[in-house]
Enzyme design. Structure first.
Site, PDB file in Angstrom:
ATOM      1  N   HIS A  19       0.840  -1.207   0.000  1.00  7.74           N
ATOM      2  CA  HIS A  19       0.000   0.000   0.000  1.00  7.74           C
ATOM      3  C   HIS A  19       0.872   1.253   0.000  1.00  7.74           C
ATOM      4  O   HIS A  19       0.646   2.187  -0.785  1.00  7.74           O
ATOM      5  CB  HIS A  19      -0.911  -0.024   1.233  1.00  7.74           C
ATOM      6  CG  HIS A  19      -1.621   1.265   1.501  1.00  7.74           C
ATOM      7  ND1 HIS A  19      -2.929   1.503   1.119  1.00  7.74           N
ATOM      8  CD2 HIS A  19      -1.205   2.413   2.127  1.00  7.74           C
ATOM      9  CE1 HIS A  19      -3.278   2.725   1.486  1.00  7.74           C
ATOM     10  NE2 HIS A  19      -2.247   3.287   2.100  1.00  7.74           N
ATOM     11  N   GLU A  20       1.868   1.284   0.878  1.00  8.09           N
ATOM     12  CA  GLU A  20       2.732   2.472   0.985  1.00  8.09           C
ATOM     13  C   GLU A  20       3.574   2.669  -0.273  1.00  8.09           C
ATOM     14  O   GLU A  20       3.818   3.811  -0.685  1.00  8.09           O
ATOM     15  CB  GLU A  20       3.632   2.364   2.225  1.00  8.09           C
ATOM     16  CG  GLU A  20       2.887   2.325   3.552  1.00  8.09           C
ATOM     17  CD  GLU A  20       1.974   3.518   3.765  1.00  8.09           C
ATOM     18  OE1 GLU A  20       2.267   4.602   3.229  1.00  8.09           O
ATOM     19  OE2 GLU A  20       0.951   3.369   4.449  1.00  8.09           O
TER      20      GLU A  20
ATOM     21  N   HIS B 290       1.671   4.567  -2.734  1.00  6.68           N
ATOM     22  CA  HIS B 290       1.721   6.022  -2.534  1.00  6.68           C
ATOM     23  C   HIS B 290       2.961   6.622  -3.207  1.00  6.68           C
ATOM     24  O   HIS B 290       2.901   7.709  -3.784  1.00  6.68           O
ATOM     25  CB  HIS B 290       1.740   6.359  -1.043  1.00  6.68           C
ATOM     26  CG  HIS B 290       0.392   6.291  -0.384  1.00  6.68           C
ATOM     27  ND1 HIS B 290      -0.707   6.956  -0.884  1.00  6.68           N
ATOM     28  CD2 HIS B 290      -0.033   5.655   0.742  1.00  6.68           C
ATOM     29  CE1 HIS B 290      -1.751   6.724  -0.091  1.00  6.68           C
ATOM     30  NE2 HIS B 290      -1.371   5.932   0.885  1.00  6.68           N
TER      31      HIS B 290
ATOM     32  N   GLU C 210      -6.163   7.072  -1.037  1.00  6.57           N
ATOM     33  CA  GLU C 210      -6.101   5.868  -0.195  1.00  6.57           C
ATOM     34  C   GLU C 210      -6.689   4.660  -0.935  1.00  6.57           C
ATOM     35  O   GLU C 210      -6.144   3.558  -0.869  1.00  6.57           O
ATOM     36  CB  GLU C 210      -6.842   6.096   1.123  1.00  6.57           C
ATOM     37  CG  GLU C 210      -6.150   7.056   2.083  1.00  6.57           C
ATOM     38  CD  GLU C 210      -4.742   6.629   2.445  1.00  6.57           C
ATOM     39  OE1 GLU C 210      -4.478   5.413   2.578  1.00  6.57           O
ATOM     40  OE2 GLU C 210      -3.879   7.520   2.568  1.00  6.57           O
TER      41      GLU C 210
END
Length: 319
Positions: free
Chosen positions: A137-138, A141, A206
């Site tokens: 997930h990070e 980003h 997100e």
């Protein structure tokens, strides 16, 4: 490559934010008789300063230290693997945050100088596979350059807020007082609108980071990690660093709200399809929940889990 819908939303939001910013600065320039060139230069300078010092402020105000390569080597292996597979720049640093709250975030001036921060609470409460999903997930980003965009856009509502306070409370004679109040109220309105735009962009990012993390690792594991993080944050009594709230994988304030309404569903640290449907139905009937989401940095976790469960089905059909 950044998803087209996210790119359109990002540029539209940036256009609106800077349009509002220059509008309020133009009103301020007219009121004080300042040149338009100075106004534009001032706006660019303020946003540049936010971009320049933002990562330093985050590092100074968060209890973290650099993670050495001989510490948690499996974390370095996961990051390197995702970085190579998806052609994402390797984070310049990986940091361990001395906090019992399960969370993670990335920050930096560019996607090539990003820092990946993982809390001790995340490592203590999640399995290695779930931590891998959170790292995915990070890394999403970083791929989408989210930390750069959010650092820049978050400066605009702050500028509008301080302009409003300055104009309304600055000394002026009685004849100019009415004009000052009007400019100040206009600035407060711009602050409110731009803040909502920044929050909407944050929530959308997100969802896209979740989707990337799910594809790069496993949607089911990321959903499981989000359930554990949400419940863990609701139990943790540490005060969250406000400077990085928007960067966290899950917002402590949103988690408290969510677990307060669905404590039984989150207690087993897993959210099933039936429990997600129950939460979605509850939100449809609860107008307060729908309105309050406009003021959140993150979507409710059950919405994100719902999207991940749908992604799991989507990927299964492609096999």
């Amino acid at each position: 490559m950044m998803p087209i819908k996210l790119m359109i939303m990002m540029f539209t939001t940036l256009f609106l934010l800077f349009g509002f910013l220059f509008g309020i600065l133009a009103a301020l320039g007219y009121y004080f008789g300042i040149s338009g060139f100075i106004i534009v230069f001032g706006a660019i300078l303020l946003v540049f300063i936010q971009w320049l010092i933002g990562p330093t402020i985050i590092w100074w105000t968060t209890n973290m230290r650099p993670l050495e390569k001989n510490e948690y080597p499996w974390i370095w292996e996961i990051v390197e693997s995702i970085s190579k597979k998806y052609k994402i720049p390797m984070p310049k640093k990986i940091a361990l945050v001395r906090s019992g709250a399960p969370n993670a975030f990335v920050f930096g001036r560019t996607h090539k100088s990003a820092t990946l921060a993982i809390t001790q609470g995340l490592l203590n409460n999640l399995t290695k596979e779930e931590v891998k999903a959170v790292i995915g997930h990070e890394m999403g980003h970083i791929k989408h350059k989210d930390m750069i965009v959010m650092t820049i856009v978050s400066a605009i509502p702050i500028i509008a807020y301080f302009i409003a306070r300055f104009v309304i409370f600055s000394p002026s004679d009685r004849r100019e007082r009415g004009a000052a109040v009007l400019v100040g109220l206009f600035a407060f309105l711009i602050y409110f609108i731009t803040n909502l735009l920044v929050l909407a962009l944050s929530r959308l990012r997100e969802f896209y980071a979740d989707r990337f993390g799910g594809i790069a690792t496993s949607p089911k594991l990321l959903a499981s990690a989000l359930a554990k993080i949400t419940y863990g944050l609701s139990l943790n009594k540490e005060e969250a660093n406000q400077a990085v709230r928007a960067f966290f994988i899950a917002d402590p304030i949103t988690s408290n709200f969510e677990v307060a309404h669905f404590s039984n569903e989150y207690k087993d640290l897993e959210i099933s399809n039936e429990e997600v449907k129950k939460a979605m139905e509850w939100e449809k009937k609860n107008i307060f929940a729908r309105i309050s989401e406009f003021f959140r940095t993150h979507p409710l976790s059950f919405k994100r889990i719902n999207a991940l469960l749908k992604l799991e089905e989507e990927l299964r059909k492609k096999i």
